[in-house]
Design a protein around this motif. Structure first.
Motif, PDB file in Angstrom:
ATOM      1  N   ASN A  40       0.812  -1.220   0.000  1.00 60.32           N
ATOM      2  CA  ASN A  40       0.000   0.000   0.000  1.00 60.32           C
ATOM      3  C   ASN A  40       0.844   1.268   0.000  1.00 60.32           C
ATOM      4  OD1 ASN A  40      -3.013  -0.863   0.371  1.00 60.32           O
ATOM      5  ND2 ASN A  40      -1.845  -2.195   1.726  1.00 60.32           N
ATOM      6  N   THR A 107      -5.965   4.386   5.817  1.00 59.66           N
ATOM      7  CA  THR A 107      -6.908   4.419   4.692  1.00 59.66           C
ATOM      8  C   THR A 107      -6.305   3.792   3.436  1.00 59.66           C
ATOM      9  OG1 THR A 107      -6.136   6.655   4.189  1.00 59.66           O
ATOM     10  CG2 THR A 107      -8.113   6.464   5.524  1.00 59.66           C
ATOM     11  N   LYS A 108      -4.974   3.790   3.331  1.00 60.04           N
ATOM     12  CA  LYS A 108      -4.316   3.168   2.180  1.00 60.04           C
ATOM     13  C   LYS A 108      -4.308   1.648   2.301  1.00 60.04           C
ATOM     14  CE  LYS A 108      -1.320   7.147   1.274  1.00 60.04           C
ATOM     15  NZ  LYS A 108       0.068   7.636   1.135  1.00 60.04           N
ATOM     16  N   GLU A 110      -6.779  -0.005   4.153  1.00 59.39           N
ATOM     17  CA  GLU A 110      -8.179  -0.400   4.094  1.00 59.39           C
ATOM     18  C   GLU A 110      -9.004   0.803   3.646  1.00 59.39           C
ATOM     19  OE1 GLU A 110     -11.265  -1.665   3.517  1.00 59.39           O
ATOM     20  OE2 GLU A 110     -10.222  -3.350   4.462  1.00 59.39           O
ATOM     21  N   PRO A 111      -9.385   0.861   2.343  1.00 58.06           N
ATOM     22  CA  PRO A 111     -10.126   2.016   1.821  1.00 58.06           C
ATOM     23  C   PRO A 111     -11.465   2.249   2.518  1.00 58.06           C
ATOM     24  CG  PRO A 111      -9.268   0.669   0.034  1.00 58.06           C
ATOM     25  CD  PRO A 111      -9.048  -0.108   1.296  1.00 58.06           C
TER      26      PRO A 111
END
Length: 784
Positions: A40, A107-108, A110-111
């Protein structure tokens, strides 16, 4: 011991371990987290601090299954709707800047996680996530997998256990210190040679009781110094740890060689007084809990309905089942049930997403949402919490550059430590030619007495005290960083209506077609749904004529800087500018709001500006700043403003919200440091763009996310004094710095000359910190 350490967490790799990308890992969990980060594009995590990862536990899929139970889940949820939820989790594994970097970039990984903000001091993370894609249980499992297992237990109990452990450390060090001093009493009297067997026995007793002091009471200093050195940096605990080791090694050698107890009493006393200093610092921080202090003065009020009548009350006075009235742009103060037919709520305060959510009668509405549209009535379901709302205000992200003296002082402390280590090294070499037996005492005394604790404490305590004092005087700051920006202000920009002039006590005159009571009530209903100063003035004017109504409005709309519209009892009402109401401008120099009704009747409310009390004196006292006025009104009051403001002031009228924002931006581009003061409605863009944005608050419940501070309208005339208090913090910091430097110069002179024992140095160190806190608090109190 192995020569390989885990690339992720830094633990020793036992046996073969795991390898990936030619890097060693102690377990499959660490390897998995590394893969997640690499996949990620979060490899920078390891460039911030080497081996900074937290070791993931071998959790199973069902560890957090209890969070699937709705009644349990709701206890931890701060907010939720059909898709989005917000939760604040306690993550005890947070320990360094790399942790913050990883979590705030989750967030990268887990979107479905939309946003994450970390409170390092509390070891908390506020996460906003899409619960249609990831459940709270799955989110907790994800955090567990990357090494930050949430603690869902009793937070107070956990903190009590930590406090109890600290008290055990303090108690053991105190017991050892007292015991060793008692056994060393003959040494103090100079009669140690009379009974050598007893002397050796008490020396070994001293050695025995010193062991738990070294490995238990002083353990935190060793761990902290080890981490700092492993990451190739220095902190305050490095010289302290060197002093502890040197003092203990010298004393142990003296005991084993039969020379007596050495400095073992100084060693135990050193640890004891270090822990007392730490206890004092922790207690003082809790006492001066700046967030709690300023929220207790935060101007949060709400309109409560009692027997159909409106009254303004502080939110703490709300009780369950009370009815409250919320107007357009006001923030919902507590969890409530919607009594009106419908509402449109903006939860950007809570989630960061500005997409409005439609609610219908009977729906549950969380605190922190901002109403968009016509006024609504709510029934209180949960007593309000002022701290929760101010935390939401403080959590709003901003791209303003913070001129942080904290970073400067951290850097200064770093170089200070290097200099002290050099001084200690040079002194040890010099005393090797004078008296070798005194080297340990002198080196340890230098390291202890010159600790820059006092320097490190001066900024947070000074700014914290100033922020608390400003809050008591009616100026409420988001955080201490605002004080630093206030102290460098060069230009002050004022809005006119609702800022320089009163927002609710205009002289109002209606000119136009004669209105029936029903038509006046329709106008009242519409205006009462808005928080704009002119709308509030119209409401006050109609109230004085015994006009009032709680009728429902349909199709309510408010366009910033233009006007409001809606339908009440079949009458469509428009209030605003001539263009908005499709009416002709009559007098370009007057401040007025035009009215058009669907039955053809028209008219206008004419407002005579009334300056706030004390504004004229205030403007004369702000000669150190360049002053500006940005007003959306006509230039009717330009002559008055020219009389009030200095000759070099810039006075601009008929400014749209966009014009105001562009003007602030132009000042920023000219390297001016700008303070913007406005009512927070049409000025929100300009408030956010300014270095310091201050929203003026009347008696309505509204504050702007982009503002850095809120000032009570009645206190605006005292702005010069408030700025003086803020600027006084620079003087306090200089005094604290002068004390710290003087203390270190005097202390070092005694230590280098051999006239200062480690025990006395250990006593002086917390005293210096206490003195700085006292100086800061006392000087700010005098300014009060």
């Amino acid at each position: 011991m192995t020569d390989k350490i885990c690339y992720h967490c830094g633990d020793d790799v036992i046996g073969k371990g795991y390898f990936f990308d030619e890097k060693p890992f102690c377990c499959n969990g660490c390897k998995t987290v590394y893969q997640l980060l690499k996949d990620n594009n979060l490899g920078n995590f390891y460039t911030l601090e080497a081996n900074a990862g937290a070791k993931p536990s071998e959790s199973n899929q069902h560890k957090y299954a209890f969070l699937e139970v709705e009644s349990i889940k709701t206890k931890f949820i701060d907010f939720e709707d059909d898709t989005t939820a917000r939760v604040t989790l306690f993550l005890p594994q947070i320990h360094c800047s790399s942790c913050i970097y990883l979590l705030e970039n989750i967030t990268k990984i887990e979107p479905a996680v939309l946003n994450c903000q970390v409170n390092f001091a509390k070891r908390e993370a506020a996460l906003v996530f899409d619960q249609s894609k990831i459940s709270l249980a799955e989110l907790a499992l994800l955090l567990d997998r990357i090494g930050y297992a949430p603690n869902f237990g009793n937070r107070n109990q956990t903190e009590k256990k930590l406090d109890k452990k600290f008290l055990y450390k303090l108690g053991i060090a105190g017991f050892a210190f007292g015991s060793i001093m008692l056994w060393s009493f003959p040494e103090y009297l100079g009669i140690e040679g009379d009974n050598p067997e007893f002397r050796n026995f008490t020396s070994y007793l001293s050695f025995a009781v010193s062991i738990p002091v070294l490995f238990f009471s002083a353990s935190e200093y060793f761990i902290s110094a080890y981490k700092a050195l492993r990451y190739k940096s220095l902190n305050l605990d490095v010289p302290i740890t060197i002093g502890i080791i040197a003092l203990y090694a010298q004393s142990s050698y003296s005991i084993i060689a039969g020379y007596g107890p050495g400095y073992m009493d100084s060693f135990a006393g050193f640890i004891f007084f270090l822990l007392i200093g730490k206890w004092f610092q922790n207690k003082t921080y809790k006492t001066l809990s700046f967030e709690r202090d300023y929220t207790s003065y935060f101007p949060v009020a709400v309109t409560r309905l009692v027997d159909g009548k409106e009254e303004i009350v502080e939110i703490e006075q709300l009780n369950i089942h009370d009815n409250v009235l919320i107007r357009n742009e006001e923030v919902i103060p507590c969890d409530s049930i919607l009594l009106s037919d419908s509402a449109k709520i903006d939860y950007s305060f809570v989630t960061g997403e500005a997409v409005p959510i439609n609610k219908k009668k009977g729906d549950f509405i969380y605190a922190g949402g901002k109403l968009l549209g016509q006024r609504i009535t709510l029934q209180v379901e949960k007593e309000s919490n002022r701290s929760h709302l101010t935390q939401l205000w403080n959590d709003v992200q901003t791209d303003k550059k913070t001129r942080s003296s904290f970073l400067y002082q951290d850097r200064l402390s770093f170089y200070f430590l290097i200099i002290i280590l050099i001084i200690a090294g040079v002194s040890s070499i010099a005393w090797a030619f004078i008296d070798v037996t005194k080297i340990t005492q002198i080196v340890v005394s230098i390291l202890i007495v010159a600790c820059p604790c006092a320097l490190a404490l001066s900024a947070p305590f000074t700014f914290g005290n100033v922020m608390r004092l400003l809050g008591r005087k009616g100026l409420y700051l988001k955080n201490t960083g605002v004080i630093e920006r206030m102290n460098s202000i060069t230009d002050i920009v004022f809005d006119k209506t609702g800022t320089l002039t009163t927002g609710t006590t205009h002289k109002v005159e209606f000119i136009g077609d004669e209105l029936t009571k029903e038509e006046k009530e329709a106008i009242y209903c519409l205006a009462n749904s808005s928080t704009h100063p002119l709308s509030r003035a119209i409401v006050s004017c109609l109230k004085s004529q015994n006009i009032g109504s709680t009728d429902e409005i349909t199709g309510f709309d408010e366009l910033s800087g233009k006007g409001i519209s809606g339908e009440v009892n079949g009458i469509v009402v428009k209030i605003g500018s001539p263009k908005f109401t499709d009416l002709a401008l009559i007098d370009e120099n007057e401040t007025s709001s035009f009215v058009r009704l669907s039955n053809g009747k028209t008219g206008r409310f004419i407002f005579s500006s009334e300056l706030r009390v004390g504004i004229e004196e205030l403007l004369h006292s702000l000669k150190a700043y360049r002053l500006h006025v940005l007003s959306g009104d006509k230039d009717k009051d330009k002559a008055l403003m020219q009389q009030l403001f200095p000759a070099d002031s810039v006075l601009l009228f008929q400014q749209t919200p966009k014009d105001k924002l562009d003007y602030i931006e132009s000042l920023n581009n000219a390297n001016r440091s700008v303070m913007m003061i406005g009512d927070g409605l049409n000025d929100s863009g300009a408030l956010g763009k300014a270095d310091v944005g201050i929203a003026v608050s009347e008696d309505v419940f509204r504050f702007t996310p982009s503002s850095d501070a809120i000032i009570e309208a009645s206190k605006l005339a005292q702005l010069d004094r408030l700025l003086s208090i803020s600027n006084f913090s620079k003087t306090v910091l200089k005094v604290c710095l002068a004390f710290s430097v003087s203390y270190n110069i005097v202390g070092l002179s005694f230590a280098i000359s051999g006239n200062l024992t480690p025990l006395i140095a250990a006593i002086l160190m917390p005293i210096s910190s206490i003195t700085v806190v006292f100086i800061s608090t006392f000087l700010v109190y005098l300014k009060k």
